[in-house]
Write a protein that holds these residues in place. Structure first.
Motif, PDB file in Angstrom:
ATOM      1  N   ASP A  85       0.708  -1.202  -0.019  1.00 41.66           N
ATOM      2  CA  ASP A  85       0.096  -0.036   0.098  1.00 41.66           C
ATOM      3  C   ASP A  85       0.743   1.395   0.153  1.00 41.66           C
ATOM      4  OD1 ASP A  85      -2.215   1.356   0.185  1.00 41.66           O
ATOM      5  OD2 ASP A  85      -2.406   1.501   2.282  1.00 41.66           O
TER       6      ASP A  85
ATOM      7  N   ARG B  96       0.198   3.949   1.444  1.00 38.90           N
ATOM      8  CA  ARG B  96       0.037   4.592   2.603  1.00 38.90           C
ATOM      9  C   ARG B  96       0.503   3.910   3.640  1.00 38.90           C
ATOM     10  NH1 ARG B  96      -4.486   4.994  -0.428  1.00 38.90           N
ATOM     11  NH2 ARG B  96      -5.243   7.139  -0.578  1.00 38.90           N
TER      12      ARG B  96
ATOM     13  N   ARG C  52       3.160   2.896   6.830  1.00 41.59           N
ATOM     14  CA  ARG C  52       4.253   3.918   7.820  1.00 41.59           C
ATOM     15  C   ARG C  52       5.641   3.603   7.367  1.00 41.59           C
ATOM     16  NH1 ARG C  52       2.309   4.697  13.246  1.00 41.59           N
ATOM     17  NH2 ARG C  52       0.048   4.788  13.109  1.00 41.59           N
TER      18      ARG C  52
END
Length: 139
Positions: free
Chosen positions: A51, A53, A55
């Motif tokens: 993904d 997004r 971290r």
């Protein structure tokens, strides 16, 4: 009619013309068939994994902040280095320039030099602190 604003209007006309030409060229030369492969994000020749997004590790941000710290340091040091040794009244008179624009007056050079040295010392202390905390270690 005054020509004081002619460069500004010329700049605006070129900027708008460039934007419009890029819009038209992208519509003419852009992809026509919307396939799944063409719509996939491109990441340096590799297929994206995971993904977007996810971290990031905080070390990426710390290195970026340290880079900005030393980048801003150079923004202060280059003009100082140029002006520190360029205040020569004879040179200013020979070039027809103003002695005020020639650099730091000789009477203030020592004070400005030591102010810059304090600035560099603070940045060096910050660099040493970041090094001690392990900001630059990639585990």
């Amino acid at each position: 009619m005054s020509t004081d604003f002619t460069p500004i209007f010329l700049f605006l006309a070129i900027a708008v013309g460039t934007g419009l030409s890029m819009l038209v060229l992208s519509a003419l030369l852009g992809p026509r068939k919307r396939t799944q492969v063409k719509q996939m994000p491109y990441e340096s020749g590799m297929d994206p994994i995971g993904d977007a997004r996810q971290r990031f590790d905080v070390r990426f941000y710390l290195v970026a902040i340290a880079f900005l710290l030393f980048d801003v340091e150079l923004l202060y040091l280059y003009p100082w280095a140029v002006s520190q040794w360029s205040a020569d009244p004879a040179l200013a008179a020979a070039t027809g320039g103003s002695p005020l624009l020639a650099g730091i007056p000789p009477i203030f050079r020592a004070m400005v030099f030591w102010e810059i040295m304090v600035f560099v010392a603070i940045l060096t202390a910050a660099f040493a602190y970041a090094w001690k905390k392990g900001v630059f270690e990639w585990r």
